[in-house]
Design a protein around this motif. Structure first.
Motif, PDB file in Angstrom:
ATOM      1  N   MET A   1      39.562  41.656  23.515  1.00 19.32           N
ATOM      2  CA  MET A   1      39.615  42.685  24.543  1.00 19.32           C
ATOM      3  C   MET A   1      40.671  43.739  24.236  1.00 19.32           C
ATOM      4  O   MET A   1      40.482  44.921  24.549  1.00 19.32           O
TER       5      MET A   1
ATOM      6  N   LEU B   1      36.176  38.892  37.337  1.00 13.08           N
ATOM      7  CA  LEU B   1      37.622  38.712  37.489  1.00 13.08           C
ATOM      8  C   LEU B   1      37.947  37.454  38.282  1.00 13.08           C
ATOM      9  O   LEU B   1      38.892  36.732  37.957  1.00 13.08           O
TER      10      LEU B   1
ATOM     11  N   LYS C   1      47.202  37.911  32.696  1.00 14.57           N
ATOM     12  CA  LYS C   1      45.840  37.945  32.166  1.00 14.57           C
ATOM     13  C   LYS C   1      44.901  38.629  33.149  1.00 14.57           C
ATOM     14  O   LYS C   1      44.062  39.454  32.756  1.00 14.57           O
TER      15      LYS C   1
ATOM     16  N   PHE D   1      42.774  42.133  32.536  1.00 12.53           N
ATOM     17  CA  PHE D   1      41.332  42.204  32.726  1.00 12.53           C
ATOM     18  C   PHE D   1      40.972  43.308  33.719  1.00 12.53           C
ATOM     19  O   PHE D   1      39.989  44.029  33.532  1.00 12.53           O
TER      20      PHE D   1
ATOM     21  N   TYR E   1      41.358  46.685  32.073  1.00 14.40           N
ATOM     22  CA  TYR E   1      40.250  46.868  31.137  1.00 14.40           C
ATOM     23  C   TYR E   1      39.002  47.333  31.889  1.00 14.40           C
ATOM     24  O   TYR E   1      38.347  48.309  31.497  1.00 14.40           O
TER      25      TYR E   1
ATOM     26  N   GLY F   1      30.912  39.446  29.927  1.00 13.13           N
ATOM     27  CA  GLY F   1      31.694  38.701  30.900  1.00 13.13           C
ATOM     28  C   GLY F   1      30.843  37.736  31.705  1.00 13.13           C
ATOM     29  O   GLY F   1      31.235  36.596  31.950  1.00 13.13           O
TER      30      GLY F   1
END
Length: 236
Positions: free
Chosen positions: A83, A129, A139, A143, A146, A187
């Motif tokens: 990522m 998520l 983390k 995410f 992103y 995802g």
């Protein structure tokens, strides 16, 4: 302009081969063919560009190659690295897009489509998520950043498309949408849906399509301080 059909054909054949090998669960052949994808599209870029080879664009493209290689060799432990490579690529692409200094005009249609996309994208992103460990705050924040970046990229592309309605804005919208679909379905396949081949194949196809549109966008974009050149037809 040099004949770009050989490199494009290699790109198409290897892309189709990756999908077939994935469906057939031929992991060895998949690991041999997938590394050819980005070099093939990069060679296609070299053959079709009318400008000097861009270092920043090349870095953005090759970071996707690094991401793919990490996934092949260590997909379980290397998610953050995968990522991170894509995140940096998206930042480079965003900077490249914003450097064109396009004046965005808002209309009822563009606002409506942007809101509809934002609601859908945020909902889908939240599902992914939530499936990620909420106990790992750094983390989770990464995410979220992103997801926010790619969503903003698509929304900007929507506004620009309805502002200019030209070939370049169409490519930009197609590119960013392909990137979003690739990432969100990745995802879903990784965190939400176990062993769903269709979801994973959609992600792979969108990923490869986004590479092609990246090259098309860069070759037809309006460089800052330069006159726009619009290519109305794809040149393969």
């Amino acid at each position: 302009m040099r004949d770009s059909r050989p490199s494009f054909n290699v790109y198409m054949i290897t892309s189709l081969s990756v999908i077939i090998f994935y469906l057939l669960e031929c992991d060895t052949l998949l690991s041999l063919v997938k590394p050819v994808i980005v070099p093939a599209i990069f060679y296609y870029y070299i053959q079709t560009t009318r400008y000097k080879i861009s270092k920043s664009f090349s870095i953005a493209l090759w970071l996707f190659f690094v991401s793919d290689m990490i996934e092949i060799t260590d997909s379980n432990q290397g998610l953050i690295l995968i990522m991170s490579c894509s995140f940096v690529s998206y930042i480079i692409i965003s900077a490249m897009v914003l450097s064109e200094k396009t004046e965005i005009r808002f209309s009822n249609t563009s606002v409506l489509f942007s809101i509809l996309f934002a609601i859908t994208a945020v909902y889908m992103s939240i599902q992914v998520l939530i499936s990620v460990s909420l106990e790992n705050v750094p983390k989770f924040i990464f995410f979220a950043m992103y997801a926010a970046l790619i969503i903003v990229m698509v929304i900007y592309a929507i506004f620009r498309f309805f502002t200019e309605k030209d070939y370049v804005s169409q490519i930009l919208l197609a590119m960013t949408m392909a990137m979003f679909v690739s990432d969100i379905f990745y995802g879903y396949a990784r965190f939400l849906i176990i062993d769903n081949a269709i979801i994973k194949v959609v992600s792979i196809i969108a990923q490869f399509v986004s590479y092609f549109w990246m090259v098309q966008y860069y070759n037809n974009r309006r460089p800052s301080l330069a006159k726009r050149t619009i290519c109305k037809n794809l040149k393969l």
